[in-house]
Write an enzyme that holds these catalytic residues in place. Sequence first.
Site, PDB file in Angstrom:
ATOM      1  CD  GLU A  53       9.121 -10.201   0.133  1.00 48.90           C
ATOM      2  OE1 GLU A  53       8.714 -11.080   0.892  1.00 48.90           O
ATOM      3  OE2 GLU A  53       8.595  -9.072   0.044  1.00 48.90           O
ATOM      4  NE  ARG A 278       2.712  -0.755  -4.916  1.00 51.05           N
ATOM      5  CZ  ARG A 278       3.305  -1.949  -4.965  1.00 51.05           C
ATOM      6  NH1 ARG A 278       2.961  -2.845  -5.843  1.00 51.05           N
ATOM      7  NH2 ARG A 278       4.230  -2.250  -4.093  1.00 51.05           N
ATOM      8  CE  LYS A 288       6.232  -9.616  -5.293  1.00 45.89           C
ATOM      9  NZ  LYS A 288       7.651  -9.646  -4.933  1.00 45.89           N
TER      10      LYS A 288
HETATM   11  P1  ATP Z   1       3.611  -7.022  -4.210  1.00 48.70           P
HETATM   12  O1  ATP Z   1       2.925  -6.046  -3.309  1.00 48.70           O
HETATM   13  O2  ATP Z   1       2.865  -7.387  -5.427  1.00 48.70           O
HETATM   14  O3  ATP Z   1       4.185  -8.205  -3.497  1.00 48.70           O
HETATM   15  P2  ATP Z   1       6.111  -5.723  -3.933  1.00 48.70           P
HETATM   16  O4  ATP Z   1       6.246  -4.263  -4.074  1.00 48.70           O
HETATM   17  O5  ATP Z   1       6.138  -6.259  -2.549  1.00 48.70           O
HETATM   18  O6  ATP Z   1       4.864  -6.203  -4.765  1.00 48.70           O
HETATM   19  P3  ATP Z   1       8.782  -6.389  -4.556  1.00 48.70           P
HETATM   20  O7  ATP Z   1       9.367  -7.669  -5.020  1.00 48.70           O
HETATM   21  O8  ATP Z   1       9.132  -5.921  -3.211  1.00 48.70           O
HETATM   22  O9  ATP Z   1       7.225  -6.480  -4.745  1.00 48.70           O
HETATM   23  O10 ATP Z   1       9.100  -5.256  -5.634  1.00 48.70           O
HETATM   24  C1  ATP Z   1      10.388  -4.931  -6.059  1.00 48.70           C
HETATM   25  C2  ATP Z   1      10.394  -3.519  -6.551  1.00 48.70           C
HETATM   26  O11 ATP Z   1       9.408  -3.356  -7.563  1.00 48.70           O
HETATM   27  C3  ATP Z   1      10.047  -2.561  -5.445  1.00 48.70           C
HETATM   28  O12 ATP Z   1      10.983  -1.509  -5.484  1.00 48.70           O
HETATM   29  C4  ATP Z   1       8.665  -2.085  -5.769  1.00 48.70           C
HETATM   30  O13 ATP Z   1       8.522  -0.768  -5.387  1.00 48.70           O
HETATM   31  C5  ATP Z   1       8.594  -2.251  -7.283  1.00 48.70           C
HETATM   32  N1  ATP Z   1       7.211  -2.534  -7.697  1.00 48.70           N
HETATM   33  C6  ATP Z   1       6.423  -3.563  -7.326  1.00 48.70           C
HETATM   34  N2  ATP Z   1       5.205  -3.461  -7.864  1.00 48.70           N
HETATM   35  C7  ATP Z   1       5.205  -2.332  -8.612  1.00 48.70           C
HETATM   36  C8  ATP Z   1       4.240  -1.668  -9.422  1.00 48.70           C
HETATM   37  N3  ATP Z   1       3.009  -2.145  -9.579  1.00 48.70           N
HETATM   38  N4  ATP Z   1       4.603  -0.535 -10.046  1.00 48.70           N
HETATM   39  C9  ATP Z   1       5.842  -0.052  -9.912  1.00 48.70           C
HETATM   40  N5  ATP Z   1       6.800  -0.616  -9.169  1.00 48.70           N
HETATM   41  C10 ATP Z   1       6.501  -1.750  -8.522  1.00 48.70           C
HETATM   42 MG    MG Z   2       7.869  -5.570  -1.388  1.00 48.98          MG
END
Ligand code: ATP
Ligand code: MG
Length: 591
Positions: A53, A278, A288
């Site tokens: 995102e 994660r 984020k």
């Molecule tokens: P946040 O909760 O920090 O906003 P998010 O998962 O919403 O993180 P995205 O931009 O949607 O962030 O993440 C893109 C991809 O990265 C998704 O497929 C997510 O599963 C993966 N991802 C995000 N954070 C992690 C993490 N800590 N470990 C492994 N994969 C991750």
């Molecule tokens: Mg997300």
Amino acid sequence: MDSGKESNGNRKTNSTGNEKKVNVPPNFIRNIIIEDRDAGKHGGRVHTRFPPEPNGYLHIGHAKSICLNFGLSEEFSGKCNLRFDDTNPIKEEEEYIRSIQEDIRWLGFDWEDRLYYASDYFGQLYEWALRLIRDGKAYVDDLSADEIREYRGTLTEPGRESPYRNRSVDENLDMFRRMKAGEFKNGKRVLRAKIAMSSPNLNMRDPVMYRILHASHHRTGDEWCIYPMYDWAHGQSDSIEGITHSICTLEFEDHRPLYDWFIRNLGVHAPQQIEFARLALTNTVLSKRKLLRLVQEGKVDGWNDPRMPTISGFRRRGYTPEAIRDFCERIGVAKSNSVVDISLLEHCLREDLNRRSPRVMAVLRPLKVVLTNYPEDRIEYLDAQNNPEDPSAGTREVPFSREIYIEQYDFREDPPGKYFRLAPGREVRLKHAYIIKCERVVKDEKSGEIKELHCTYDPHTRSGSTPDDRKVKGTLHWVSVNHAIPAEVRLYDHLFTKADPNDVGEGEDFLSSLNPNSLEILNSVVEPSLQNARPGDRLQFLRNGYFCVNAGSALKKGLVFNRTVSLRDTWAKIEKKISGQESKSGSDETV
Ligand code: ATP
Ligand code: MG
């Protein structure tokens, strides 16, 4: 010298760690893919995607997901798409879209011509929503957000049906079209899937598919005032792109039945969703939202502050893509959440930097030494090996003269036991040079502060040129005063003092364990061979750690070095403790 640029894209020819893959950590996703391929599922195709995102910079957790998705597709000669999940017009910015692409490329991965946006599918999603309405599987609800929440029920109580749930298909179609036409204000109506308000899975209790949001979107402008919810957009986007293995993090496990429901009811290509844990790291936050707070509240100097766990922060700090990929490989992929010690990441980094970094001498906290028996106008150029790990890196000449700087920490007036460095009357070796002896300590008369040391050198002890039968225990690095280049050195430490910054007392938040000493700035000196160092160059400062030339500061302001990581390898010690065995690494601590 090694620069960030040069290491970029070197991955296939210079892949790290193949020799280390004796213990390939478990990766159950790889096993699933192998089984699927062998069973001929999806025609044996492997097609993954990384779906960020664009509401922040990528962090090390994303790197794990990137390595998995791009790595697996490479391994199985498949494809991996980059897709921006840009369904929320409010939080998204072009800056994030640019930085995310830069970071993935820097990590060494390539989506070729497959760059997509979920917003590309707004039209298709709208058509599919109409189809579900026509099939009596979606309805327009007039309840407010609060009411919807209240009607939803809880884990122990079933939900209640909305009074608008049984609108006729025609009325729903009309209402939904009017929602799209902009007739209603934000929040006035939503489109919901008609599934089951009594499902034990809350995600199945008629989830919202569309909301009204009069906001401009970075790509579609003002074309839409209804926007699909993530849960409605995500699975269908994967389906449209023909994704075979839709890899996501554990919190989406409970959403899988919903995604499957949409796919089934639309009768479209069904990607297989696989969830993994994660990444969480000690002394670090990876949400984020929290990283954004650090940036917005000025706790750090932007998303790419070298203390941030972002890819761009690591890059500026001097990390290599190889080290990050090695780390992602080593942590493996599991089905249950756990916290990885940040020292493992640092360990991977040291292993890589140890191989590739030229060794140079820099004195971080200078103390002047005058060699009273060394001729005043003499300069000797001493041969110094650039990298003992890599003989092909050659040698360079380092000027030596009557006045040199050593580290303040290398002299003690009153040395404690086992202190083998300089002290009054004691001898040490100067790296690549001579043995010197401390004859006199010169102090400021008023403050008593040590101003300089007067030493003598032994001309018969030059490194490499005469047999060295005299044993001295300490070897110090140094820089000739007349040839020294001043440099700013930034020593970074963990951003949080607590292993788990989220473990806080009442009334506190994660900022309460922010490390007040995470940055120390020093006025240092470096050897003259560094006068042409370029931003991104990586070096080992003998006995002081790995450093890189800061890429963010103007060169005319002078050289600025960021400490990438110290030499002390705490992970090697942890590992030793765990396995009870000798660890091979971390042996570069001595000179
Ligand atoms: P946040 O909760 O920090 O906003 P998010 O998962 O919403 O993180 P995205 O931009 O949607 O962030 O993440 C893109 C991809 O990265 C998704 O497929 C997510 O599963 C993966 N991802 C995000 N954070 C992690 C993490 N800590 N470990 C492994 N994969 C991750
Ligand atoms: Mg997300």
